[in-house]
Write a protein that holds these residues in place. Sequence first.
Motif, PDB file in Angstrom:
ATOM      1  N   LYS A 123      32.880 -32.201  -5.999  1.00 39.72           N
ATOM      2  CA  LYS A 123      32.529 -33.362  -5.166  1.00 39.72           C
ATOM      3  C   LYS A 123      31.718 -32.919  -3.944  1.00 39.72           C
ATOM      4  O   LYS A 123      30.729 -33.569  -3.565  1.00 39.72           O
ATOM      5  N   LEU A 124      32.135 -31.836  -3.330  1.00 38.79           N
ATOM      6  CA  LEU A 124      31.428 -31.344  -2.146  1.00 38.79           C
ATOM      7  C   LEU A 124      30.001 -30.898  -2.505  1.00 38.79           C
ATOM      8  O   LEU A 124      29.060 -31.136  -1.735  1.00 38.79           O
ATOM      9  N   LYS A 125      29.843 -30.271  -3.670  1.00 42.82           N
ATOM     10  CA  LYS A 125      28.506 -29.836  -4.087  1.00 42.82           C
ATOM     11  C   LYS A 125      27.612 -31.035  -4.399  1.00 42.82           C
ATOM     12  O   LYS A 125      26.405 -31.018  -4.109  1.00 42.82           O
ATOM     13  N   ASP A 126      28.235 -32.087  -4.973  1.00 43.44           N
ATOM     14  CA  ASP A 126      27.468 -33.320  -5.207  1.00 43.44           C
ATOM     15  C   ASP A 126      27.014 -33.920  -3.880  1.00 43.44           C
ATOM     16  O   ASP A 126      25.872 -34.394  -3.730  1.00 43.44           O
ATOM     17  N   GLU A 127      27.948 -33.898  -2.910  1.00 43.68           N
ATOM     18  CA  GLU A 127      27.639 -34.450  -1.585  1.00 43.68           C
ATOM     19  C   GLU A 127      26.547 -33.625  -0.904  1.00 43.68           C
ATOM     20  O   GLU A 127      25.681 -34.158  -0.212  1.00 43.68           O
ATOM     21  N   LEU A 128      26.597 -32.346  -1.127  1.00 43.26           N
ATOM     22  CA  LEU A 128      25.618 -31.449  -0.516  1.00 43.26           C
ATOM     23  C   LEU A 128      24.202 -31.732  -1.019  1.00 43.26           C
ATOM     24  O   LEU A 128      23.219 -31.544  -0.300  1.00 43.26           O
ATOM     25  N   SER A 129      24.117 -32.181  -2.274  1.00 44.78           N
ATOM     26  CA  SER A 129      22.797 -32.455  -2.848  1.00 44.78           C
ATOM     27  C   SER A 129      22.344 -33.918  -2.648  1.00 44.78           C
ATOM     28  O   SER A 129      21.326 -34.329  -3.206  1.00 44.78           O
ATOM     29  N   ASN A 130      23.096 -34.686  -1.858  1.00 47.06           N
ATOM     30  CA  ASN A 130      22.740 -36.094  -1.574  1.00 47.06           C
ATOM     31  C   ASN A 130      21.480 -36.141  -0.703  1.00 47.06           C
ATOM     32  O   ASN A 130      21.474 -35.602   0.404  1.00 47.06           O
ATOM     33  N   PRO A 131      20.408 -36.792  -1.167  1.00 52.29           N
ATOM     34  CA  PRO A 131      19.160 -36.846  -0.380  1.00 52.29           C
ATOM     35  C   PRO A 131      19.332 -37.517   0.986  1.00 52.29           C
ATOM     36  O   PRO A 131      18.586 -37.227   1.922  1.00 52.29           O
ATOM     37  N   ALA A 132      20.341 -38.389   1.101  1.00 48.67           N
ATOM     38  CA  ALA A 132      20.526 -39.147   2.352  1.00 48.67           C
ATOM     39  C   ALA A 132      20.874 -38.249   3.526  1.00 48.67           C
ATOM     40  O   ALA A 132      20.636 -38.609   4.686  1.00 48.67           O
ATOM     41  N   ILE A 133      21.469 -37.082   3.249  1.00 53.33           N
ATOM     42  CA  ILE A 133      21.873 -36.193   4.363  1.00 53.33           C
ATOM     43  C   ILE A 133      21.052 -34.895   4.354  1.00 53.33           C
ATOM     44  O   ILE A 133      21.442 -33.915   4.995  1.00 53.33           O
ATOM     45  N   SER A 134      19.979 -34.870   3.606  1.00 48.73           N
ATOM     46  CA  SER A 134      19.208 -33.632   3.459  1.00 48.73           C
ATOM     47  C   SER A 134      18.637 -33.123   4.762  1.00 48.73           C
ATOM     48  O   SER A 134      18.328 -31.942   4.902  1.00 48.73           O
ATOM     49  N   SER A 135      18.483 -34.015   5.757  1.00 50.50           N
ATOM     50  CA  SER A 135      17.933 -33.574   7.046  1.00 50.50           C
ATOM     51  C   SER A 135      18.997 -33.439   8.126  1.00 50.50           C
ATOM     52  O   SER A 135      18.689 -33.098   9.268  1.00 50.50           O
ATOM     53  N   ASP A 136      20.266 -33.719   7.761  1.00 50.92           N
ATOM     54  CA  ASP A 136      21.365 -33.621   8.738  1.00 50.92           C
ATOM     55  C   ASP A 136      21.956 -32.212   8.646  1.00 50.92           C
ATOM     56  O   ASP A 136      22.909 -31.945   7.894  1.00 50.92           O
TER      57      ASP A 136
ATOM     58  N   ILE B 172      29.685 -29.209   5.255  1.00 47.98           N
ATOM     59  CA  ILE B 172      30.021 -29.302   3.824  1.00 47.98           C
ATOM     60  C   ILE B 172      30.019 -27.897   3.187  1.00 47.98           C
ATOM     61  O   ILE B 172      30.920 -27.539   2.420  1.00 47.98           O
ATOM     62  N   GLN B 173      28.983 -27.097   3.521  1.00 43.01           N
ATOM     63  CA  GLN B 173      28.903 -25.739   2.961  1.00 43.01           C
ATOM     64  C   GLN B 173      30.086 -24.894   3.397  1.00 43.01           C
ATOM     65  O   GLN B 173      30.650 -24.118   2.616  1.00 43.01           O
ATOM     66  N   SER B 174      30.500 -25.074   4.652  1.00 42.18           N
ATOM     67  CA  SER B 174      31.660 -24.349   5.170  1.00 42.18           C
ATOM     68  C   SER B 174      32.924 -24.738   4.402  1.00 42.18           C
ATOM     69  O   SER B 174      33.755 -23.885   4.059  1.00 42.18           O
ATOM     70  N   ASP B 175      33.055 -26.051   4.084  1.00 42.41           N
ATOM     71  CA  ASP B 175      34.219 -26.513   3.316  1.00 42.41           C
ATOM     72  C   ASP B 175      34.192 -25.937   1.903  1.00 42.41           C
ATOM     73  O   ASP B 175      35.237 -25.553   1.343  1.00 42.41           O
ATOM     74  N   ILE B 176      32.980 -25.882   1.308  1.00 38.15           N
ATOM     75  CA  ILE B 176      32.851 -25.308  -0.044  1.00 38.15           C
ATOM     76  C   ILE B 176      33.282 -23.843  -0.041  1.00 38.15           C
ATOM     77  O   ILE B 176      34.052 -23.392  -0.902  1.00 38.15           O
ATOM     78  N   ASP B 177      32.786 -23.077   0.936  1.00 35.02           N
ATOM     79  CA  ASP B 177      33.129 -21.638   1.028  1.00 35.02           C
ATOM     80  C   ASP B 177      34.631 -21.444   1.178  1.00 35.02           C
ATOM     81  O   ASP B 177      35.229 -20.555   0.550  1.00 35.02           O
ATOM     82  N   GLU B 178      35.249 -22.284   2.017  1.00 34.88           N
ATOM     83  CA  GLU B 178      36.688 -22.164   2.268  1.00 34.88           C
ATOM     84  C   GLU B 178      37.484 -22.452   0.998  1.00 34.88           C
ATOM     85  O   GLU B 178      38.427 -21.732   0.656  1.00 34.88           O
TER      86      GLU B 178
END
Length: 638
Positions: free
Chosen positions: A589-602, A609-615
Motif C-alpha cells: 500500500k505504501l509503495k502504491d501511495e509513493l507512486s501516486n502522481p498527486a503527491i509526486s512534487s510533495d 512514506i519512504q521512511s515508513d517503507i524502510d522501517e
Amino acid sequence: MLYQIHNGTVMFAADTILKDINFEIKNSNEKIAIVGRNGCGKTTLLRLISGEIEITKRDSDEDMFVAKTGNPVIGYLKQMTFKDDSVTLEEEVKKVFAPILEMKASLDSMVKRMESGEGAALADKYTALEERFKYLGGYYYEKEYEIVLKKFGFTDEDKKKRLSEFSGGQRTKIAFVKLLLEKPDILLLDEPTNHLDIETVEWLEGYLKDYPRAIVIVSHDRMFLDRIVETVYEIERGKITRYPGNYSKFVETKKLNYEKQLKDYEAQQKEIERLNTIVEKYKNTPTKVSMTRSKLKAIEHMDKIDCPDKYDTKSFKASFKPLRETGKDVLYIDKLSVGYDSILETVSLDMKKGEKVGIIGGNGIGKSTFLKTLVGALEPKSGYFKFGANVDIGYFDQQMAQYTSKKKIIDDYWDMFPTLTETEVRNDLGAFLFSGDDVFKTVDLLSGGERVRLALAKIFKTGPNFLILDEPTNHMDIVGKETLESMLADFAGSVLFVSHDRYFIKKVASKVLDFTKDGVVAYNFGYEEYEEKKLGKPVEIRPTKVEKVEEKTQEKPVYFNLGKERSKLERKLEKIEEKISLLEDDITKLKDELSNPAISSDFTKLSKIQSDIDEKEEILLSAMEEWNEADKQLSELK
C-alpha cells in the motif's frame, strides 16, 4: 625469504608435470620435506629449485617467477659427478675444502702483515674473512671430514683407492659425502636414506638436524622426516599445500582439515536443501513472495564451501589368508652360521606362530645371506635350523624388484596360476593396481615399485603361512608402505623380514633381531622399546586424556513433551506468517501511495512514506529471520 617459486608451472612437451606451484624457503635454516605419491612431481620440483630445469613460460607470465635473496649456493646430489676416476677418494673429497684452504692462507698472510705494522688497515678485512672462514667450518673441517667418511662406511684403506675401484652405490655415497662437506646454502636431497643402514641413517638425522642451512628433502622414510623437518609440502592431484610441523603433524593436520571441511560442507548443503524446500513450498503463495525471494538471496550470497577431495590413498588392497595353519613352533635355529667364503654371522632364534620378527643391522653384515640360507638358496656354514609342521613359505627377495620379462603382466601371472579364469586373474591383479589396459604392459616396462607389487601378488596368491621378506618396501611410496604394514599386522601367520625402514619395523615387528659386528642379539619386544633400551632413546608416550568429572547436585528430572513442543512451534509459525502477511500488505500500500502522481512534487510527504517503507521492510526482515529460525527448530524436532 631465502627462495620462492610463485605460480610455477613445469611442462615436458604437452604434459603438465607441475601447475601453479607456490613454494617458499622462509628462513636460512628451514628444514622442509616434499611428500606425495610416486610420479606426482617431487623430483621435478627439486630439479626446478636446483636450476636444472626452468618454469614453463606463458604468454603473460608477470605472476610467474622464481625469486632468491642474495645468491644462495644450491647443492643437489644428482648434479655431483666425477671428472677424473683415476684420483683417489681422499683427493676427490678434499677438493671441497679448496675455498677454506685459500681463506686460511689469506688469514695467515694478513696476520703476518698486521704484525709488521699494517694492523689498522687490515683489521676489518680480517674480521670479515674470519667470520666467513668460521661459517664454512674452517676450524673443524678436517675432523668433520674424518667423521663423515667413517659414518658412511669408508675405511682408512678406502681413502687411498681410486674412484674407479668403487661400486655404483659407493660412488653415490662419495658424492653425498662431498655434498655434505661443501655445505651449500640450500641442500636438496632426493631419497637420501636409500641403501643406508639404520646406524648411518640415525647419524645422518643428527647431522642434518644440526645443519646450519636450509634443507629440502624428498623421502619415503617417515621416521627420518619426523626427526628432521619442521615444514611439509604435499603434492597431491597437481596441487601443492604447505603444512607446519613434521611428517606426523602433517598427517594429523591434513586429517583434521579434511574432516572439518567435510563437516562444514555437509552442514551447508543441508541448509541449502532446507531453504530450497521452503522456496518450493511457498513459491506459489502470493503472501510469501518476499520471503521466498529472501531465501533464494540467502543461498546466492552464501560463501560456498567445496566438497573436500578424498585422500589419494589408492593402493593395493588385497586381503589374504594362509591356506592352512602351522603348529605353535614355526622356526627353530641353533647356532646357525651363514656366509659365503667366510662366516658373516651366527644366529639362534626360536619363533612361534604369529610372531613378526624384524631384522636390522648394517649393510654387508649377513642379513640377506641369513634369509637366503633359510630358504635353501645357500648352504649353512654350520649349526642347525628347522621349520615347524605345516609351514608354507612365501619368500620375497630384493632381486624381484629387478625381475624382467617380455611377457605381458596378465600372461606372466597366469602362467604361474594356469587353473584360474581370466576374471580371477584380472581380479587378483586389480587388487595390486594392475587394471584395465595396464595388464597388457610387458614386465620389462614396469617401474621398481610395480615389479614389487607383481611379486607380492604372486607370493600372496600361494597362501603362505610364513612370510620371509627381504626389504619389501624398497621402491614403494608412503601409501604403499602403509598398506603393506596394515596387511602384515593383520596377517594370521608369521613374518620374518629385513628392513631399513624404522617406521615400518615399528608398525609390524613384535620382536627385533639385531645383526651387529659383535654378533646377533634378539630382543623380545618391538622397535620402540628396542630404541629405548639399546640406543637410550626415550619412547614418546602421549599422556592419556583424563576427562574431568564434575560433581553435580541432584536435579529434578525434566520431562519433554514432543507433541506439545511441536504444537507450540506450529502456532508460533502461524503467528509470524500472519505478521509477515500484514507487513507485506502495508508495504504494498505504501509503495502504491509513493507512486501516486498527486503527491509526486510533495517532497516532505514522499520522504515520510519512504521512511515508513524502510522501517516496515526492516521489521519484515526481522520477522522472516524469526520465521526461519522457528521453522528450522520444527524441522529438527520432526
